[in-house]
Enzyme design. Structure first.
Site, PDB file in Angstrom:
ATOM      1  N   LYS A 174       0.862  -1.178   0.000  1.00  0.00           N
ATOM      2  CA  LYS A 174       0.000   0.000   0.000  1.00  0.00           C
ATOM      3  C   LYS A 174       0.894   1.221   0.000  1.00  0.00           C
ATOM      4  O   LYS A 174       1.433   1.630   1.026  1.00  0.00           O
ATOM      5  CB  LYS A 174      -0.918   0.057   1.224  1.00  0.00           C
ATOM      6  CG  LYS A 174      -1.970   1.186   1.099  1.00  0.00           C
ATOM      7  CD  LYS A 174      -2.375   1.785   2.424  1.00  0.00           C
ATOM      8  CE  LYS A 174      -1.456   2.851   2.922  1.00  0.00           C
ATOM      9  NZ  LYS A 174      -1.405   4.099   2.096  1.00  0.00           N
ATOM     10  N   GLU A 249       9.925   2.071  10.580  1.00  0.00           N
ATOM     11  CA  GLU A 249      10.932   3.094  10.314  1.00  0.00           C
ATOM     12  C   GLU A 249      10.184   4.406  10.379  1.00  0.00           C
ATOM     13  O   GLU A 249       9.387   4.727   9.500  1.00  0.00           O
ATOM     14  CB  GLU A 249      11.579   2.855   8.947  1.00  0.00           C
ATOM     15  CG  GLU A 249      12.927   3.541   8.788  1.00  0.00           C
ATOM     16  CD  GLU A 249      12.798   5.023   8.494  1.00  0.00           C
ATOM     17  OE1 GLU A 249      12.969   5.823   9.444  1.00  0.00           O
ATOM     18  OE2 GLU A 249      12.514   5.386   7.343  1.00  0.00           O
ATOM     19  N   CYS A 282      13.378  11.822   7.057  1.00  0.00           N
ATOM     20  CA  CYS A 282      13.355  11.515   8.488  1.00  0.00           C
ATOM     21  C   CYS A 282      14.739  11.564   9.109  1.00  0.00           C
ATOM     22  O   CYS A 282      14.879  11.759  10.316  1.00  0.00           O
ATOM     23  CB  CYS A 282      12.706  10.153   8.724  1.00  0.00           C
ATOM     24  SG  CYS A 282      13.424   8.827   7.727  1.00  0.00           S
ATOM     25  N   GLU A 382       9.481  16.990  15.191  1.00  0.00           N
ATOM     26  CA  GLU A 382       9.890  16.824  13.800  1.00  0.00           C
ATOM     27  C   GLU A 382       9.060  17.748  12.918  1.00  0.00           C
ATOM     28  O   GLU A 382       7.833  17.664  12.906  1.00  0.00           O
ATOM     29  CB  GLU A 382       9.717  15.369  13.353  1.00  0.00           C
ATOM     30  CG  GLU A 382      10.239  15.117  11.955  1.00  0.00           C
ATOM     31  CD  GLU A 382      10.122  13.662  11.523  1.00  0.00           C
ATOM     32  OE1 GLU A 382      11.022  13.170  10.845  1.00  0.00           O
ATOM     33  OE2 GLU A 382       9.100  13.032  11.879  1.00  0.00           O
TER      34      GLU A 382
END
Length: 481
Positions: A174, A249, A282, A382
């Site tokens: 997906k 992750e 990231c 973040e």
């Protein structure tokens, strides 16, 4: 206008059970560039059923044969790599030169590294000389659900699909509904490579729909997810009901420790790395910690680099950054910039609003804040945009304390000419990866983090073995090998 309304299930393109259209937006123009369909439970069930039916034969396929199929996927990429670069640039806004040079080539880079690692795997291993009749058999875990993000689409698709196939696991992918076009092209690669029916399947959908359905599906043995920490927590909870293996992750808030003895290009390198891919990575070094004696000079260098960083459409060639992926992301970044101003950080470059001369597109001004203090929102959360926070430190111990004082632990960075210091810090920094003096990780090195950055180890031998289970066997007859 591109229309991709079919899914790839059981070796063929099929219409969704209940078509539900979703607009894919070109972030450079804010205009619809494609229409896809989002799947529902029936589509997910069909894809999982196809993968489950394919599992016995694919798991029993000799490793050399599985390897040959993967090599054919690489051949398909090489014949159509410009299509892949164009798809990525259109769907998520990577400038076309970057898409050609960095984004699309993630596929051959990781695929070839996986083939090298694959040749090193010992599928049936002796336990040890103390147990001559014991063996450890490395076997595929089963059907796997793979959920990938939009920021580096082929990077993550390749890091998940290829090791799953090599390990003997049929999969259901997906991709992000924000950037599905490159994954649909990848599905064409798999089809044209001749993969057996059901070994690779693709269902478009959102996280609430297909993502949740895969995470809780009783016939899915493992979920591999890359995305936000928030979504990773939700997936872990859903997967726990069926005792799945989950590899995550997730996000990061990388610290870049710059000492006064760093090389002359260290600060510029760090700023450009933070802004790369419009800050949508990231592992970006978004917190620059600078030794106080070098701090003022470093801030000035960062300002100059930010002001020299050009912003432009993804379709244009050149060394510039493109837009961020969508309006929601743009609004969120603007909110962080405002928060930094409100909390008293010093705005050195960039700031709120669109870059000069732009009136549409999700473009963010390359932004640098100085005098950021521990605990500020800019330092803790973040941002996922081209926003750099700079803060001073006085001692090595203080730098480590600030760097480690975060829920995240993906990548940290060190810039120093002192080799003993670098080695010491590499062990003290709490992260899955540490990169020093601009040196990238070598081929086959695992990518992954600790704490809220997830515990996945993608790439190389580690990336393949995530899809394998170790079976302990006693009473083995060595003479019959």
């Amino acid at each position: 206008m591109i229309e991709k309304r079919d899914f790839y299930i059981n070796g063929q393109w099929v219409a969704p059970a209940t078509p539900r259209d979703h607009d894919v937006i070109d972030p450079s123009t804010e205009e619809v560039c494609a229409i896809i369909s989002l799947g529902d439970q029936a589509d997910t069930d069909a894809a999982v059923a196809a993968a489950k039916a394919a599992f016995p034969a694919w798991a029993a396929t000799p490793p050399a044969t599985r390897r040959a199929y993967v090599e054919k996927i690489l051949e398909q990429y090489e014949a159509r790599k410009e299509e892949m670069a164009q798809a990525i640039s259109l769907e998520m806004g990577a400038p076309i030169d970057m898409s050609r040079d960095s984004q699309a080539p993630c596929l051959p880079w990781h695929l070839e590294n996986f083939l090298t690692a694959f040749d090193q795997i010992e599928w049936i291993r002796p336990l040890g000389p103390h147990a001559p009749n014991d063996r450890i058999s490395m076997e595929p875990i089963g059907v796997v659900g793979l959920i990938t993000p939009w920021n580096w689409p082929m990077n993550q698709v390749t890091l998940k699909v290829i090791p799953a196939l090599l390990a003997g696991c049929p999969c259901v992918l997906k991709p992000s509904e924000e950037a599905p076009l490159s994954s649909l092209l990848f599905a064409e690669f798999c089809h044209d490579a001749g993969l057996p029916a059901g070994v690779f399947n693709l269902v478009n959908g959102d996280g609430v729909g297909v993502g949740s359905q895969l995470s809780s599906h009783p016939d899915v043995e493992m979920i591999s997810f890359t995305g936000s920490t928030r979504a990773g927590r939700a997936i872990s909870k859903a997967a726990a009901e069926t005792m799945k293996r989950v590899t995550l992750e997730l996000g990061g808030k990388g610290a870049n420790l710059v000492f006064a003895d760093a090389d002359a290009k260290a600060v510029k390198r760090g700023v450009l790395h933070c802004f790369n891919n419009s800050g949508q990575s990231c592992n970006a070094p978004t917190r620059m910690l600078v030794e106080r004696s070098y701090y003022d000079e470093a801030v000035e260098i960062a300002r100059e680099v930010a002001e020299a960083t050009k912003v432009g459409p993804a379709s244009e060639s050149g060394r510039h950054i493109g837009p961020v992926v969508n309006k929601r992301q743009w609004d969120q970044i603007q909110g962080y910039i405002q928060k930094g101003i409100d909390e008293g950080a010093r705005l050195v470059a960039g700031g709120l609003g669109l870059p000069e001369g732009m009136n549409k597109g999700y473009y963010v001004r390359p932004t640098v804040f100085a005098d950021v203090k521990p605990g500020m929102t800019l330092e803790k959360e973040e941002i996922f945009g081209p926003v750099l926070s700079i803060m001073p430190f006085d001692t090595e111990e203080e730098a480590v304390q600030i760097a480690n004082d975060t829920i995240y632990g993906l990548t940290n960075y060190v810039q120093s000419s002192d080799g003993a210091r670098r080695n010491r810090l590499a062990r003290q920094l709490r992260s899955g990866m540490v990169e020093m003096n601009g040196q990238s990780r070598g081929a086959g090195s695992p990518f992954g983090g600790v704490k809220a950055s997830g515990r996945a180890r993608e790439g190389g031998v580690w990336g393949i073995e995530e899809f394998l289970e170790a079976k302990a066997i006693s009473g083995w007859d060595p003479s019959a090998e």
